[in-house]
Scaffold this active site. Structure first.
Site, PDB file in Angstrom:
ATOM      1  N   ASN A  17      -7.154   1.248   8.537  1.00 17.91           N
ATOM      2  CA  ASN A  17      -6.717   0.397   9.182  1.00 17.91           C
ATOM      3  C   ASN A  17      -7.610  -0.350  10.281  1.00 17.91           C
ATOM      4  OD1 ASN A  17      -3.356   0.270   8.915  1.00 17.91           O
ATOM      5  ND2 ASN A  17      -4.256   2.301   8.217  1.00 17.91           N
ATOM      6  N   CYS A  74      -8.825   3.743   1.978  1.00 18.42           N
ATOM      7  CA  CYS A  74      -8.358   3.663   0.683  1.00 18.42           C
ATOM      8  C   CYS A  74      -8.881   4.522  -0.160  1.00 18.42           C
ATOM      9  CB  CYS A  74      -8.621   2.260   0.228  1.00 18.42           C
ATOM     10  SG  CYS A  74      -8.251   2.153  -1.569  1.00 18.42           S
TER      11      CYS A  74
END
Lengths: 324, 324
Positions: A265, A256
């Site tokens: 992920n 992010c």
């Protein structure tokens, strides 16, 4: 693998685990650089060589928004030349869905935010407006006689960076609406890394009651980010209640931008190791996943890669490189 | 914490979670530098300030073997001045146990390898020879009327870097022998990072049948390393079957010298976050754990720290710094 540990009691009741590689979409979406199409083709080939049979190859969003994914149609065409590979593409709306159908994607994946605030900020529409778009997409797909199947990823299903808590009842309401709309697959996604394993086990258990048992294939996918270190615990918790399909990115990319340095992920190689360690076959080849990870370190030089198993390597109890 | 997610079904059946900080022993044992006693005192004080009420302060092994732990008696004396703190020390044999009793440790912690090969390599005795030493320690303790309680950590309970697989039946045989010897607490330890969560859930479930329910306090402790990324998944798996006591190190120190760069013990702050995220109180203060982590980065400059939550920080759903 040699002498796997005893599988858990949940092991035999459900089908084998499928890992879908989403680095080419969810991973690259978080990285501003543009990877050449030729390199992406190699990436896809490496993924297939490592045993991955489902890959999200890109996104049919306007190129001005995500220029790094502008070659999605080209990559999809290449994916369709690889035998046995199922290719998904993300679509944000009906226009994107039409592009996916024209390009003959196997699956189109549409995100639906369970968080009202996130939905407005990200898609400029309420969740119910997105539901109506999904209805229009399904109708257009059926009218066209397209074989492209429709998956909806319920994002921010476990919490939201904007509004904080997301009511599980709202997640279940949206899921019920998706079942009524006849989408072929529904996933629960923790795109912001807020989920905890007790919550994951509880919400998937409730969700199965609405969307059918995992062996029926509708409530299909767990999509977890490792932003706060709980990614693999969440994968395990989902698996322990019957989830058998997970998204992941080799090298754990997809972090992010608001949490610099934080993981993205869950890493494909870590998820493959988790399941191999539990004696659950995934069909993935550990050494070839490591090779792809090595290539990514070159192709994405300067971008942080994440994940854990690459440091210490497989334990002595799992010496065969094929994860199942 | 504000609005914790719904706890799992296992939540209410067992006592609250206790985290024991083991950085001053298991962490420092893996680091060759010697931290000054004055700094260790501050470390211990910081730990207590962060809400930790159980700390393993060192090890009564010969100073020539682990010079970095040579000040254990001094540190134990300081620990005993801190109100409400329970202090454990590791002891390798009867001589160490006598030192622990003289220094009035609350608990002496004796490792017993479930792996025959590891036991020979590490302690130069078979597991059954170690059992006889434990019997002698318990007899000496009872004869002396010492209040020092005896905990045995069954190391390599989930696999071994030397012999590979460790038979669960052997772990359970040793556990039964320890129950017969009357030790006050037994833990299962994955010191080499080989455990997987399905194995953890299965082995603790079997172990409870031998050593009693978790609320009886005998089968007490899960000791996990994050060497291959499964540390928190293993903590969750153990918790899900009833384990309520865990060892951890702030900053995830305690890595294995044979796996350079790999993580060590599960990080105290990550374990605290895991339980806080599930609405399970630990009594720990997140900001003060972060402060101690910051101090460690200075005191152990050049040594890798690990863990995850420090990067992204707490999610919006958990804004209060006190973990429970």
């Amino acid at each position: 693998m040699a002498t796997p540990p005893s599988p858990a009691t949940a092991a035999d009741r459900f089908p084998a685990v499928t890992i879908r590689e989403v680095g080419l979409r969810d991973g690259l979406q978080a990285i501003t650089r543009t990877v050449p199409t030729e390199v992406k083709r190699q990436w896809l080939q490496d993924a297939v060589d490592a045993g991955l049979r489902e890959v999200e190859v890109g996104s049919f969003v306007p190129a001005r928004l995500l220029p790094q994914l502008a070659d999605t149609a080209e990559l999809l065409a290449f994916a369709k030349t690889l035998p046995g590979l199922t290719a998904s593409v993300l679509v944000p709306n009906l226009r994107g869905a039409q592009a996916a159908m024209e390009a003959q994607a196997d699956w189109m994946l549409l995100p639906l935010s369970a968080s009202h605030a996130h939905s407005l900020a990200n898609l400029r529409r309420t969740p119910d407006e997105v539901l109506r778009e999904i209805e229009a997409i399904r109708a257009a797909r059926d009218a066209a006689g397209s074989a492209c199947r429709l998956e909806v990823g319920l994002s921010t299903a476990f919490g939201c960076t904007i509004q904080g808590r997301v009511d599980p009842a709202e997640v279940l309401r949206l899921m019920r609406a998706l079942v009524d709309l006849g989408v072929e697959r529904i996933g629960l996604a923790d795109t912001v890394g807020y989920a905890n394993p007790a919550q994951v086990a509880a919400l998937f258990t409730l969700a199965f009651e609405i969307a059918g048992k995992p062996e029926e294939g509708r409530l299909a996918c767990g999509h977890f980010h490792d932003t706060r270190g709980l990614g693999l615990a969440n994968v395990y918790a989902a698996w322990s209640v019957g989830v058998r399909r997970f998204d992941a990115c080799v090298g754990g990319i997809g972090g992010c931008p608001h949490a610099p340095g934080a993981s993205g992920n869950v890493a494909t190689e870590d998820v493959a190791y988790l399941f191999a360690s539990m004696g659950q076959p995934t069909g993935l080849d550990f050494e070839r996943l490591m090779a792809l990870r090595g290539h990514l370190a070159t192709w994405l030089e300067g971008e942080p890669l994440h994940g854990s198993i690459w440091r210490a390597g497989l334990p002595k109890t799992l010496t065969h490189p094929r994860c199942g």
